[in-house]
Structures are given as structure tokens and as C-alpha cells.
Design a protein around this motif. Structure first.
Motif, PDB file in Angstrom:
ATOM      1  N   ASN A  17       0.852  -1.088   0.018  1.00  0.00           N
ATOM      2  CA  ASN A  17       0.130  -0.052  -0.105  1.00  0.00           C
ATOM      3  C   ASN A  17       0.945   1.201  -0.262  1.00  0.00           C
ATOM      4  OD1 ASN A  17      -2.553  -1.256  -0.242  1.00  0.00           O
ATOM      5  ND2 ASN A  17      -2.568  -1.508   2.156  1.00  0.00           N
ATOM      6  N   PHE A  18       1.929   1.176   0.764  1.00  0.00           N
ATOM      7  CA  PHE A  18       3.004   2.171   0.873  1.00  0.00           C
ATOM      8  C   PHE A  18       3.414   2.853  -0.778  1.00  0.00           C
ATOM      9  CE2 PHE A  18       4.117   1.538   5.294  1.00  0.00           C
ATOM     10  CZ  PHE A  18       3.091   2.395   5.953  1.00  0.00           C
ATOM     11  N   VAL A  19       3.845   1.527  -1.285  1.00  0.00           N
ATOM     12  CA  VAL A  19       4.257   1.855  -2.695  1.00  0.00           C
ATOM     13  C   VAL A  19       3.375   2.108  -3.596  1.00  0.00           C
ATOM     14  CG1 VAL A  19       5.415   0.552  -4.506  1.00  0.00           C
ATOM     15  CG2 VAL A  19       6.212   0.128  -2.306  1.00  0.00           C
ATOM     16  N   ALA A  20       2.011   1.541  -3.456  1.00  0.00           N
ATOM     17  CA  ALA A  20       1.094   2.025  -4.428  1.00  0.00           C
ATOM     18  C   ALA A  20       0.543   3.424  -4.072  1.00  0.00           C
ATOM     19  CB  ALA A  20      -0.193   1.091  -4.221  1.00  0.00           C
ATOM     20  N   GLY A  21       0.618   3.776  -2.883  1.00  0.00           N
ATOM     21  CA  GLY A  21       0.495   5.405  -2.681  1.00  0.00           C
ATOM     22  C   GLY A  21       1.668   6.146  -3.078  1.00  0.00           C
ATOM     23  N   GLY A  22       2.783   5.663  -3.645  1.00  0.00           N
ATOM     24  CA  GLY A  22       3.592   6.731  -4.370  1.00  0.00           C
ATOM     25  C   GLY A  22       4.930   6.790  -3.618  1.00  0.00           C
ATOM     26  N   LEU A  23       4.928   5.999  -2.371  1.00  0.00           N
ATOM     27  CA  LEU A  23       6.338   6.187  -1.632  1.00  0.00           C
ATOM     28  C   LEU A  23       7.301   5.301  -2.054  1.00  0.00           C
ATOM     29  CD1 LEU A  23       4.712   6.263   1.989  1.00  0.00           C
ATOM     30  CD2 LEU A  23       5.739   8.141   0.886  1.00  0.00           C
ATOM     31  N   THR A  24       8.474   5.434  -1.970  1.00  0.00           N
ATOM     32  CA  THR A  24       9.762   4.677  -2.458  1.00  0.00           C
ATOM     33  C   THR A  24      10.227   4.046  -1.238  1.00  0.00           C
ATOM     34  OG1 THR A  24      10.161   5.992  -4.232  1.00  0.00           O
ATOM     35  CG2 THR A  24      11.910   4.550  -3.452  1.00  0.00           C
ATOM     36  N   LEU A  25      10.357   2.652  -1.262  1.00  0.00           N
ATOM     37  CA  LEU A  25      10.934   2.093   0.271  1.00  0.00           C
ATOM     38  C   LEU A  25      12.430   1.756  -0.293  1.00  0.00           C
ATOM     39  CD1 LEU A  25       8.217  -0.994   0.702  1.00  0.00           C
ATOM     40  CD2 LEU A  25       8.520   0.785   1.977  1.00  0.00           C
ATOM     41  N   LEU A  26      13.104   2.322   0.792  1.00  0.00           N
ATOM     42  CA  LEU A  26      14.419   2.230   0.748  1.00  0.00           C
ATOM     43  C   LEU A  26      15.175   1.028   1.534  1.00  0.00           C
ATOM     44  CD1 LEU A  26      15.441   5.970   1.505  1.00  0.00           C
ATOM     45  CD2 LEU A  26      15.348   4.626  -0.783  1.00  0.00           C
ATOM     46  N   GLU A  27      14.248   0.539   2.542  1.00  0.00           N
ATOM     47  CA  GLU A  27      14.580  -0.723   3.118  1.00  0.00           C
ATOM     48  C   GLU A  27      13.360  -1.173   4.086  1.00  0.00           C
ATOM     49  OE1 GLU A  27      17.365  -1.366   7.275  1.00  0.00           O
ATOM     50  OE2 GLU A  27      18.388  -0.522   5.671  1.00  0.00           O
ATOM     51  N   ALA A  28      13.111  -2.284   4.007  1.00  0.00           N
ATOM     52  CA  ALA A  28      12.210  -3.097   5.021  1.00  0.00           C
ATOM     53  C   ALA A  28      12.644  -4.319   5.456  1.00  0.00           C
ATOM     54  CB  ALA A  28      10.805  -3.175   3.843  1.00  0.00           C
ATOM     55  N   SER A  29      11.963  -4.388   6.869  1.00  0.00           N
ATOM     56  CA  SER A  29      12.538  -5.733   7.640  1.00  0.00           C
ATOM     57  C   SER A  29      11.330  -6.515   8.422  1.00  0.00           C
ATOM     58  CB  SER A  29      13.747  -5.222   8.629  1.00  0.00           C
ATOM     59  OG  SER A  29      14.684  -4.843   7.990  1.00  0.00           O
ATOM     60  N   VAL A  30      11.282  -7.539   8.520  1.00  0.00           N
ATOM     61  CA  VAL A  30      10.409  -8.014   9.522  1.00  0.00           C
ATOM     62  C   VAL A  30      10.979  -9.027  10.545  1.00  0.00           C
ATOM     63  CG1 VAL A  30       8.483  -8.205   7.559  1.00  0.00           C
ATOM     64  CG2 VAL A  30       9.985 -10.105   8.030  1.00  0.00           C
ATOM     65  N   SER A  31      10.365  -9.119  11.513  1.00  0.00           N
ATOM     66  CA  SER A  31      10.774  -9.798  12.777  1.00  0.00           C
ATOM     67  C   SER A  31       9.114 -10.293  13.449  1.00  0.00           C
ATOM     68  CB  SER A  31      11.504  -9.173  13.755  1.00  0.00           C
ATOM     69  OG  SER A  31      11.670  -9.648  14.930  1.00  0.00           O
ATOM     70  N   ASP A  32       9.255 -11.775  13.783  1.00  0.00           N
ATOM     71  CA  ASP A  32       8.475 -12.232  14.506  1.00  0.00           C
ATOM     72  C   ASP A  32       8.867 -12.451  16.007  1.00  0.00           C
ATOM     73  OD1 ASP A  32      10.037 -14.404  14.152  1.00  0.00           O
ATOM     74  OD2 ASP A  32       8.428 -15.803  13.210  1.00  0.00           O
ATOM     75  N   GLY A  33       9.714 -11.689  16.654  1.00  0.00           N
ATOM     76  CA  GLY A  33      10.152 -11.738  18.026  1.00  0.00           C
ATOM     77  C   GLY A  33      11.669 -12.030  17.888  1.00  0.00           C
ATOM     78  N   GLY A  34      12.080 -12.616  16.857  1.00  0.00           N
ATOM     79  CA  GLY A  34      13.482 -12.913  16.673  1.00  0.00           C
ATOM     80  C   GLY A  34      14.304 -11.827  15.796  1.00  0.00           C
ATOM     81  N   PRO A  35      15.523 -12.001  15.373  1.00  0.00           N
ATOM     82  CA  PRO A  35      16.221 -11.179  14.876  1.00  0.00           C
ATOM     83  C   PRO A  35      15.515 -10.484  13.577  1.00  0.00           C
ATOM     84  CG  PRO A  35      17.325 -13.149  14.500  1.00  0.00           C
ATOM     85  CD  PRO A  35      16.069 -13.280  15.411  1.00  0.00           C
ATOM     86  N   LEU A  36      15.908  -9.338  13.020  1.00  0.00           N
ATOM     87  CA  LEU A  36      15.289  -8.859  11.794  1.00  0.00           C
ATOM     88  C   LEU A  36      15.373  -9.565  10.575  1.00  0.00           C
ATOM     89  CD1 LEU A  36      15.610  -4.995  12.553  1.00  0.00           C
ATOM     90  CD2 LEU A  36      13.576  -6.310  12.526  1.00  0.00           C
ATOM     91  N   SER A  37      14.630  -9.576   9.642  1.00  0.00           N
ATOM     92  CA  SER A  37      14.867 -10.482   8.283  1.00  0.00           C
ATOM     93  C   SER A  37      14.755  -8.981   7.493  1.00  0.00           C
ATOM     94  CB  SER A  37      14.003 -11.424   8.127  1.00  0.00           C
ATOM     95  OG  SER A  37      14.205 -12.595   9.059  1.00  0.00           O
ATOM     96  N   LYS A  38      15.498  -8.923   6.617  1.00  0.00           N
ATOM     97  CA  LYS A  38      15.403  -7.635   5.505  1.00  0.00           C
ATOM     98  C   LYS A  38      14.810  -8.488   4.254  1.00  0.00           C
ATOM     99  CE  LYS A  38      19.569  -4.920   6.358  1.00  0.00           C
ATOM    100  NZ  LYS A  38      18.998  -3.595   6.701  1.00  0.00           N
TER     101      LYS A  38
END
Length: 152
Positions: A17-38
Motif C-alpha cells: 500500500n505504501f508503494v501503491a501510494g507513491g512512496l519509495t521503500l529504501l529498506e524493509a525488515s520483518v521480525s516475529d520476535g527474533g532477529p530482523l529479516s531484511k
């Protein structure tokens, strides 16, 4: 920006949705309680991911419900089971004899370090010969059992 969506689908859709709204993602990570996954931001193109994931889940559910159940006890020939047991037995015996050989050689080295142990060294030599004969026999029997099992 940090967000706490309920699941991965919601997180991926939020980024889309961010990208569809015109924003440019430079970096994104997720985590489910453990270390961040890029995440590979170049793969987030503004299209929602959740419909594709739901379709994939439905397809897998169909595949898994239509398959026949696994047999509880796979049909095996009693001779195959015997060969497997023999192989395990010979592997344990080979391991035991190898440990005995190592212990014998270590004891022989210690005896050689003593100056007055010349008479006792013959004992270690005889034991090594015995262990090597046992090892050769167990290895041959192991090989025979493995070959027999492979022939099925």
C-alpha cells in the motif's frame, strides 16, 4: 517507520500500500520476535500479496485433503528389516573395536615410554592383531549386509 501488524500478510500488504501510494521503500525488515529479516524492497510493487497467499493456501489445502493417507507401516520385506538390524549391529561393533584399538595403542605408547616395559609390549601387539582381525571381519559382514539390502 515501525509497524506491528498481526501477521506477515498484513505486513506485506501494508508495504504494498505504501508503494501503491507513491512512496519509495529504501529498506524493509520483518521480525516475529527474533532477529530482523531484511526484505527485498525491489520485489514490492504496490500489488497486494494477501490474495495470492490465500489462493496458494487454498490450493495446498485441496492438494492435502485429496491425497491418500500415508500407510502407518510401510510394507517391508522381513529380510530387509533383518539386514537393517544387522547393519546397525555391525556399525556398533566396528565402533567398539575402533575404540578398543585406540585405547590399546594409547596404552602401548605409555608402556613404551617406560624403560623397563619391553616384556609387556608383546601383549599390546597381540591385542592389536586381534582387534584388526575383528575389525576386518565386522567390516566385511557390514559390507555384505549393505549389499544385500541394496539388492532389494
Amino acid at each position: 517507520m515501525i509497524c506491528f501488524p498481526d501477521d506477515y500478510e498484513a505486513a506485506f500488504d501494508l508495504l504494498s500500500n505504501f508503494v501503491a501510494g507513491g512512496l519509495t521503500l529504501l529498506e524493509a525488515s520483518v521480525s516475529d520476535g527474533g532477529p530482523l529479516s531484511k526484505l527485498p524492497v525491489e520485489s514490492i510493487d504496490g500489488q497486494l500479496i494477501s490474495p495470492h497467499l490465500r489462493n496458494l493456501q487454498k490450493e495446498w489445502e485441496i492438494v492435502l485433503t485429496d491425497r491418500p493417507p500415508f500407510p502407518k507401516n510401510p510394507a517391508t520385506n522381513p529380510l530387509q528389516e533383518w539386514d537393517r538390524q544387522l547393519i546397525q549391529y555391525y556399525e556398533k561393533q566396528i565402533e567398539r573395536v575402533c575404540r578398543s584399538l585406540i585405547c590399546n595403542r594409547n596404552a602401548q605408547k605409555k608402556a613404551m615410554q617406560r624403560h623397563h616395559a619391553n616384556g609387556g609390549l608383546r601383549h599390546y601387539e597381540l591385542m592389536e592383531e586381534k582387534y584388526l582381525r575383528l575389525l576386518t571381519g565386522f567390516e566385511a559382514s557390514h559390507h555384505k549386509a549393505v549389499s544385500h539390502l541394496a539388492a532389494f
